[in-house]
Write an enzyme that holds these catalytic residues in place. Structure first.
Site, PDB file in Angstrom:
ATOM      1  CB  ILE A   1      -0.967   0.021   1.209  1.00  0.00           C
ATOM      2  CG1 ILE A   1      -0.208  -0.085   2.530  1.00  0.00           C
ATOM      3  CG2 ILE A   1      -1.987  -1.088   1.093  1.00  0.00           C
ATOM      4  CD1 ILE A   1      -1.104   0.021   3.755  1.00  0.00           C
TER       5      ILE A   1
ATOM      6  N   GLY B   1       8.601   3.642  -0.632  1.00  0.00           N
ATOM      7  CA  GLY B   1       9.532   4.763  -0.570  1.00  0.00           C
ATOM      8  C   GLY B   1      10.902   4.317  -1.021  1.00  0.00           C
ATOM      9  N   GLY B   2      11.858   5.231  -0.897  1.00  0.00           N
ATOM     10  CA  GLY B   2      13.188   4.912  -1.374  1.00  0.00           C
ATOM     11  C   GLY B   2      13.840   3.782  -0.606  1.00  0.00           C
ATOM     12  CG  MET B   3      15.943   4.366   2.395  1.00  0.00           C
ATOM     13  SD  MET B   3      17.362   3.526   1.657  1.00  0.00           S
ATOM     14  CE  MET B   3      18.384   4.935   1.267  1.00  0.00           C
ATOM     15  N   GLY B   4      12.013   1.729   1.828  1.00  0.00           N
ATOM     16  CA  GLY B   4      11.136   0.713   2.399  1.00  0.00           C
ATOM     17  C   GLY B   4       9.795   0.645   1.710  1.00  0.00           C
TER      18      GLY B   4
ATOM     19  CB  VAL C   1       3.699   0.717   4.030  1.00  0.00           C
ATOM     20  CG1 VAL C   1       2.629   0.416   5.082  1.00  0.00           C
ATOM     21  CG2 VAL C   1       4.715   1.698   4.586  1.00  0.00           C
TER      22      VAL C   1
ATOM     23  CE  LYS D   1       8.684   3.230   7.271  1.00  0.00           C
ATOM     24  NZ  LYS D   1       8.681   4.542   7.972  1.00  0.00           N
TER      25      LYS D   1
ATOM     26  CG  ASP E   1      10.329  14.313   7.563  1.00  0.00           C
ATOM     27  OD1 ASP E   1      10.328  15.391   6.935  1.00  0.00           O
ATOM     28  OD2 ASP E   1      10.309  13.206   7.012  1.00  0.00           O
TER      29      ASP E   1
END
Length: 755
Positions: free
Chosen positions: A17, A20-23, A25, A40, A141
């Site tokens: 769903i 991202g660049g590193m992971g 979900v 995640k 963030d």
């Protein structure tokens, strides 16, 4: 992660769903507890990456788990578990239904959000930040993509990947590198850009950027070049928001510009101070801290959708309350409150005007015989409602209202009483939009004739607020409830039953707004007051004790909630009898609590016994019998017995459609449950057809932006994704998933009747 389907033998990954660049979900199922969760996963980093970089990324991921798991607040995403499986770090979180604020803006074509919605989001985020900062955590963030707006209006902070614990400065420096700015350019504070030390006031600056964008449609420095954006944050005053959108409140503009001050010292002291600046009256409208109970009975409480016809009055009932009606009728089986005017009293209305105001153009005198005939027809129409024949009741009340208007005038109390009953019957038919228009008409008429603080005017306004809540317009409902409560306290006092009923509804609405702790505290306070004024076993007291139990459930304190549900069931059996509809309603909630505690077999036993008792007492087609059968079907699904669950859901749906109509909320909940079961059985094409029927009906009845409608759209998107037809939906396939069953929607429907 596509090659990993089961993590630690427990979390089964269903579909991705988010990415991202590193992971990534994933939507997943916790096989141990039988619930949907979000997982995640940190992508394995190959040999091409510097080992020190890999170590930092992995440590940040662990840090997110550590920070988020330590936070327990309604405005922060709940973390359930964390670990490593076959070299993959994973974080298990609650599965959120809704959209992040970035997605909300993009779906709105980058147009600013409505002002009340911006203010509501601002207050909720400020509340969550006040908590996290109080725990020594700085998010660092904060941006629209990291703030989720759930379908019930709740706002939650997400992604604490670069958060800092106040007592961990050295550790954080090792993760980020001294002097390295981390964050997202559009939302970074000047000190964060400079690589200087940051504290909670950096989050306040980022909040200012987010709110500026929600209110105007663009961030304060909407530039194409990242360097220009950073320079803007450090050296350029932002354009005042009202120059871009004049209808914004001046108070809001000043508060946001204070957040955007270049130096931390010039910003508000903390998030709570900011919240007070944008809504100074809200604090005074909230209940005072709940007093220590002095000899108050233990709280208990299953479902009571309505008013109870109780036994003898409690001995402590004050004189001014002895002739009042009480509670709400749980046994009506519909979705609304019965009118504040008791049936017999409403039927007895004649030409006698109860206020001291006279209409500008009064109707000519009406012969007593005509008034008596109209009163008799009113009684007959009420009887249709008591028999559950709501369509006929609406038609009869409409005809009577027209005749009363001709004979008595549009604003005569009898005419308005008929319109009030039209609104109520429409609510029972699942037509809250139509009901709202009638209630608003009645409230306006009574205000003109009887005055703004007359009990009948306040009753109509309170029903208006309740119906706004049914339409998902909880902030508007909150404002109306607050105004009615102030009027009731001013005119009849804080402990008058009508005042307590309004405060009870206000507590429920707070829960719908996601302000669960406040809802719980207010419900406890009302329960104690009702026990003091009406007695501990009075039906109204038990209704509020039930609300306390529901609030505990919303706080995931299901063990305590189940105990309270059982206490209310016992009290109702003792005072009303074991087969009274409200006692049976309480037993239903025991089944719900057992289900949430993963005691599925016990829950099924409760539902089966309840179905038998409901069938014997009320018949197989009674709405509450069907509600018990719906609970049985949900319980079968929780145990993975999907063929049986599908058969039960189909039969209940057909019976509800015949008894309540195809667009009634309960019918739609059952149809959705049919689709859920079909999906679990892999029959996605069939499921899609049912999901689409539910969506079309909810758009028609509730409107396109109602939370239930949004859940249905997410259902369709997920179904299309499973069919490989993601391009057919306007929603991206990575939209948050709806609950695994219609249990959540059913719960919302049940609680909407609880007054």
């Amino acid at each position: 992660m596509a090659d990993i389907k089961l993590i630690q033998g427990r979390y089964r990954l269903l579909d991705r769903i988010g990415r991202g660049g590193m992971g990534e979900v994933w939507r997943a199922r916790d096989e141990s507890l039988g619930r949907r969760v979000a997982v995640k996963c940190l992508k394995p980093l190959g040999s091409r990456h510097d080992p020190s970089f890999t170590g930092v990324v992995r440590e940040r991921f662990r840090r997110e788990a550590r920070v988020a798991a330590a936070l327990q607040h309604r405005g922060v995403t709940v973390v359930h578990d964390f670990g490593e499986h076959e070299g993959v770090l994973y974080l298990v979180m609650e599965l959120l239904e809704g959209r992040d604020l970035g997605r909300l803006l993009s779906d709105n074509a980058r147009r600013p959000l409505p002002v009340p919605e911006v203010l509501d989001i601002a207050e909720q985020v400020a509340d969550a930040l006040a908590y996290t900062h109080g725990q020594g955590v700085v998010h660092r963030d904060l941006k629209p993509a990291n703030i989720m707006r759930l379908t019930d209006g709740t706002v939650k902070l997400c992604d604490f990947g670069i958060a800092r614990l106040g007592d961990d400065v050295g550790f954080t420096s090792r993760l980020t590198g001294t002097g390295v700015a981390m964050g997202t350019p559009h939302y970074m504070s000047p000190e964060q850009i400079a690589g200087d030390p940051v504290d909670h006031r950096s989050d306040l600056y980022s909040l200012g950027c987010v709110l500026y964008e929600l209110a105007t449609g663009a961030p304060p420095f909407a530039l194409d070049d990242a360097w220009a954006i950073l320079v803007g944050h450090r050296h350029t005053p932002p354009t005042p928001p009202r120059r871009r959108r004049p209808e914004l409140p001046e108070r809001f503009e000043r508060a946001v510009l204070d957040l955007l001050a270049k130096t931390p010292e010039d910003r508000p002291r903390d998030a709570a101070e900011f919240a007070g600046r944008i809504a100074p009256g809200r604090a005074s409208r909230r209940p005072p801290p709940f007093p220590e109970p002095r000899g108050a009975p233990p709280v208990a409480g299953p479902l009571a959708p309505g008013l109870l016809t109780a036994g003898p009055p409690a001995p402590r009932l004050p004189g001014w309350a002895r002739r009042m009606t009480t509670g709400t009728k749980a046994h009506t089986g519909g979705v609304g409150l019965l009118s504040a005017t008791p049936p017999d009293a409403a039927a007895a209305l004649t030409g006698a005007w109860t206020g001291d105001r006279v209409p500008a153009h009064p109707a000519p005198p009406t012969p007593p015989g005509v008034r008596a005939r109209l009163a008799e027809r009113h009684r007959a129409a009420l009887g249709l409602g008591r028999a559950g024949r709501w369509t006929e009741a609406v038609e009869t009340h409409r005809a009577l209202a027209a005749e009363r208007e001709r004979a008595l005038g549009a604003d005569h109390p009898d005419t308005l009483a008929s319109r009030y009953e039209i609104a109520f019957a429409l609510g029972m038919l699942g037509r809250p939009g139509d009901a709202l228009r009638e209630y608003e008409r009645v409230a306006a008429g009574r205000r003109r004739v009887l005055g703004p603080d007359h009990p009948d005017t306040l009753a109509a306004r309170q029903e208006t607020a309740f119906t706004l809540g049914r339409l998902g317009r909880f902030p508007e409902a909150q404002d109306v409830y607050t105004a009615v409560l102030a009027a009731r306290e001013r005119t009849v006092g804080a402990d008058h039953p009508d005042t307590l009923r309004c405060r009870h509804n206000l507590a429920f609405n707070l829960g719908c707004l996601g302000r669960r702790e406040e809802a719980y505290r207010m419900a406890e306070r009302v329960a104690a007051a009702r026990a003091r004024v009406l007695g501990p076993d009075h039906p109204d007291t038990l209704v509020t004790r039930y609300e306390v139990a529901c609030a505990l459930g919303r706080l995931d304190r299901w063990g305590e909630a189940l105990g309270v549900f059982r206490e209310v069931a016992a009290a109702r059996a003792r005072t009303l009898g074991p087969h009274h509809p409200d006692t049976l309603a309480a037993r239903y909630e025991i089944g719900v609590g057992l289900g949430w505690l993963d005691r599925g077999e016990e829950a099924l036993a409760v539902y089966r016994a309840l179905v038998e008792d409901r069938t014997r007492a009320q018949g197989p087609a009674d709405p509450e019998t069907l509600r018990a059968r719906h609970g049985l079907g949900v319980g079968l699904g929780r145990l993975g017995r999907w063929e049986e669950a599908l058969a039960e859901a189909r039969e209940v749906c057909a019976l509800r459609e015949r008894a309540l109509g195809p667009d009634h909320p309960d019918t739609l909940v059952s149809r959705r449950e049919v689709a859920v079961a079909l999906g679990w059985l892999g029959r996605w094409s069939d499921a899609l057809a049912d999901y689409r029927r539910v969506t079309r009906a909810r758009v028609r009845v509730l409107g396109p932006d109602h939370p239930d409608t949004l859940v249905s759209r997410d259902d369709e998107a997920h179904c299309l994704e499973r069919l490989g037809r993601s391009e057919e939906t306007g929603e991206a396939p990575e939209t948050a998933e709806a609950p695994e069953t219609a249990g959540a929607a059913e719960t919302a429907g049940r609680r909407a009747r609880r007054r």
